[in-house]
Design a protein around this motif. Structure first.
Motif, PDB file in Angstrom:
ATOM      1  N   THR A  69       0.857  -1.187   0.000  1.00 34.83           N
ATOM      2  CA  THR A  69       0.000   0.000   0.000  1.00 34.83           C
ATOM      3  C   THR A  69       0.887   1.228   0.000  1.00 34.83           C
ATOM      4  O   THR A  69       1.827   1.325   0.789  1.00 34.83           O
ATOM      5  CB  THR A  69      -0.905   0.010   1.248  1.00 34.83           C
ATOM      6  OG1 THR A  69      -1.708  -1.169   1.229  1.00 34.83           O
ATOM      7  CG2 THR A  69      -1.792   1.230   1.268  1.00 34.83           C
ATOM      8  N   ILE A  70       0.599   2.152  -0.884  1.00 35.92           N
ATOM      9  CA  ILE A  70       1.342   3.407  -0.956  1.00 35.92           C
ATOM     10  C   ILE A  70       0.391   4.531  -0.597  1.00 35.92           C
ATOM     11  O   ILE A  70      -0.644   4.713  -1.243  1.00 35.92           O
ATOM     12  CB  ILE A  70       1.920   3.628  -2.366  1.00 35.92           C
ATOM     13  CG1 ILE A  70       2.851   2.479  -2.745  1.00 35.92           C
ATOM     14  CG2 ILE A  70       2.630   4.966  -2.445  1.00 35.92           C
ATOM     15  CD1 ILE A  70       3.288   2.482  -4.178  1.00 35.92           C
ATOM     16  N   ASN A  71       0.725   5.260   0.461  1.00 36.05           N
ATOM     17  CA  ASN A  71      -0.078   6.404   0.893  1.00 36.05           C
ATOM     18  C   ASN A  71       0.505   7.677   0.307  1.00 36.05           C
ATOM     19  O   ASN A  71       1.716   7.878   0.324  1.00 36.05           O
ATOM     20  CB  ASN A  71      -0.087   6.507   2.423  1.00 36.05           C
ATOM     21  CG  ASN A  71      -0.794   5.328   3.052  1.00 36.05           C
ATOM     22  OD1 ASN A  71      -1.905   5.006   2.689  1.00 36.05           O
ATOM     23  ND2 ASN A  71      -0.124   4.671   3.974  1.00 36.05           N
ATOM     24  N   PHE A  72      -0.378   8.544  -0.199  1.00 36.26           N
ATOM     25  CA  PHE A  72       0.052   9.816  -0.774  1.00 36.26           C
ATOM     26  C   PHE A  72      -0.182  10.943   0.215  1.00 36.26           C
ATOM     27  O   PHE A  72      -1.207  10.982   0.895  1.00 36.26           O
ATOM     28  CB  PHE A  72      -0.731  10.139  -2.051  1.00 36.26           C
ATOM     29  CG  PHE A  72      -0.521   9.155  -3.156  1.00 36.26           C
ATOM     30  CD1 PHE A  72       0.749   8.816  -3.575  1.00 36.26           C
ATOM     31  CD2 PHE A  72      -1.591   8.574  -3.794  1.00 36.26           C
ATOM     32  CE1 PHE A  72       0.954   7.912  -4.599  1.00 36.26           C
ATOM     33  CE2 PHE A  72      -1.409   7.682  -4.824  1.00 36.26           C
ATOM     34  CZ  PHE A  72      -0.140   7.343  -5.225  1.00 36.26           C
ATOM     35  N   THR A  73       0.772  11.862   0.280  1.00 34.85           N
ATOM     36  CA  THR A  73       0.612  13.084   1.065  1.00 34.85           C
ATOM     37  C   THR A  73       0.923  14.264   0.147  1.00 34.85           C
ATOM     38  O   THR A  73       1.663  14.113  -0.834  1.00 34.85           O
ATOM     39  CB  THR A  73       1.569  13.109   2.272  1.00 34.85           C
ATOM     40  OG1 THR A  73       2.925  13.096   1.792  1.00 34.85           O
ATOM     41  CG2 THR A  73       1.332  11.924   3.207  1.00 34.85           C
ATOM     42  N   GLN A  80      -4.338  18.693  -1.615  1.00 36.85           N
ATOM     43  CA  GLN A  80      -4.983  17.389  -1.569  1.00 36.85           C
ATOM     44  C   GLN A  80      -4.496  16.515  -2.718  1.00 36.85           C
ATOM     45  O   GLN A  80      -4.267  17.007  -3.829  1.00 36.85           O
ATOM     46  CB  GLN A  80      -6.505  17.540  -1.667  1.00 36.85           C
ATOM     47  CG  GLN A  80      -7.255  16.242  -1.570  1.00 36.85           C
ATOM     48  CD  GLN A  80      -8.751  16.436  -1.767  1.00 36.85           C
ATOM     49  OE1 GLN A  80      -9.179  17.395  -2.390  1.00 36.85           O
ATOM     50  NE2 GLN A  80      -9.531  15.524  -1.243  1.00 36.85           N
ATOM     51  N   SER A 109      -5.701  12.844  -4.486  1.00 38.53           N
ATOM     52  CA  SER A 109      -6.775  11.858  -4.490  1.00 38.53           C
ATOM     53  C   SER A 109      -6.517  10.855  -5.609  1.00 38.53           C
ATOM     54  O   SER A 109      -6.247  11.267  -6.739  1.00 38.53           O
ATOM     55  CB  SER A 109      -8.105  12.566  -4.702  1.00 38.53           C
ATOM     56  OG  SER A 109      -9.151  11.632  -4.712  1.00 38.53           O
ATOM     57  N   GLU A 163      -5.997   8.875  -1.816  1.00 40.51           N
ATOM     58  CA  GLU A 163      -4.986   9.036  -0.775  1.00 40.51           C
ATOM     59  C   GLU A 163      -4.055   7.841  -0.689  1.00 40.51           C
ATOM     60  O   GLU A 163      -2.979   7.942  -0.120  1.00 40.51           O
ATOM     61  CB  GLU A 163      -5.663   9.286   0.576  1.00 40.51           C
ATOM     62  CG  GLU A 163      -6.384  10.620   0.626  1.00 40.51           C
ATOM     63  CD  GLU A 163      -7.064  10.865   1.956  1.00 40.51           C
ATOM     64  OE1 GLU A 163      -7.045   9.964   2.831  1.00 40.51           O
ATOM     65  OE2 GLU A 163      -7.607  11.969   2.121  1.00 40.51           O
ATOM     66  N   GLU A 164      -4.482   6.711  -1.235  1.00 40.00           N
ATOM     67  CA  GLU A 164      -3.620   5.525  -1.225  1.00 40.00           C
ATOM     68  C   GLU A 164      -3.936   4.653  -2.430  1.00 40.00           C
ATOM     69  O   GLU A 164      -5.036   4.709  -2.978  1.00 40.00           O
ATOM     70  CB  GLU A 164      -3.767   4.719   0.063  1.00 40.00           C
ATOM     71  CG  GLU A 164      -5.082   4.002   0.213  1.00 40.00           C
ATOM     72  CD  GLU A 164      -5.157   3.153   1.468  1.00 40.00           C
ATOM     73  OE1 GLU A 164      -5.865   2.137   1.424  1.00 40.00           O
ATOM     74  OE2 GLU A 164      -4.509   3.499   2.478  1.00 40.00           O
ATOM     75  N   HIS A 218      -2.879   0.507  -4.092  1.00 43.19           N
ATOM     76  CA  HIS A 218      -2.318  -0.812  -3.808  1.00 43.19           C
ATOM     77  C   HIS A 218      -1.607  -1.291  -5.066  1.00 43.19           C
ATOM     78  O   HIS A 218      -2.182  -1.282  -6.150  1.00 43.19           O
ATOM     79  CB  HIS A 218      -3.410  -1.796  -3.396  1.00 43.19           C
ATOM     80  CG  HIS A 218      -4.189  -1.336  -2.199  1.00 43.19           C
ATOM     81  ND1 HIS A 218      -3.693  -1.432  -0.927  1.00 43.19           N
ATOM     82  CD2 HIS A 218      -5.394  -0.742  -2.093  1.00 43.19           C
ATOM     83  CE1 HIS A 218      -4.578  -0.926  -0.080  1.00 43.19           C
ATOM     84  NE2 HIS A 218      -5.624  -0.497  -0.767  1.00 43.19           N
TER      85      HIS A 218
END
Length: 135
Positions: A96-100, A114, A116, A118-119, A121
């Motif tokens: 899982t890669i989460n984006f910030t 933002q 979108s 936010e994550e 797979h």
């Protein structure tokens, strides 16, 4: 007193004009409203492990909302933004890669507010066939 006449009060008209022009430029810049715009930006996967490949449905675009002065945002294009994901630590299986917002490269004066989704797979599987040369 000679110092004041020579350096402070000399050319006082030109100095006042320079201050007035500076004030006018400053008020023009600060009175411009902030705006928010959305862009579709491609995902860039870098440093792929040579023995692995991505499998399944992998998103290629993310939606990024950017805030800044409206003049700056009118000149921006999606190519001004980038979201690079370094995959050198990728292992076989699903990750899982989460984006910030901090992960997005944006021009000076633009703030990413933002990302979108936010994550995502990503599934890595063993590569079949000859390895792809790094580079």
């Amino acid at each position: 007193m000679g110092f004041l006449r020579k350096y402070v009060f000399a050319n006082s008209g030109l100095k006042l004009l320079a201050v007035a022009i500076s004030f006018l430029l400053w008020t023009t810049y600060t009175s411009e409203p902030y705006a928010e715009v959305g862009f579709q930006v491609p995902l860039e996967f870098t440093t792929m492990p040579p023995q692995l490949e991505m499998a399944g449905e992998v998103p290629t675009l993310v939606h990024i909302r950017v805030r800044g002065r409206s003049a700056l945002l009118r000149r921006m294009i999606p190519a001004d933004l980038n979201l690079r994901l370094d995959m050198k630590g990728g292992k076989q299986g699903t990750m899982t890669i989460n984006f910030t917002p901090e992960m997005v490269g944006a021009p000076y004066g633009a703030t990413v507010v933002q990302v979108s989704p936010e994550e995502i797979h990503v599934t890595f599987v063993q590569r079949h066939g000859p390895p792809v040369p790094a580079g």
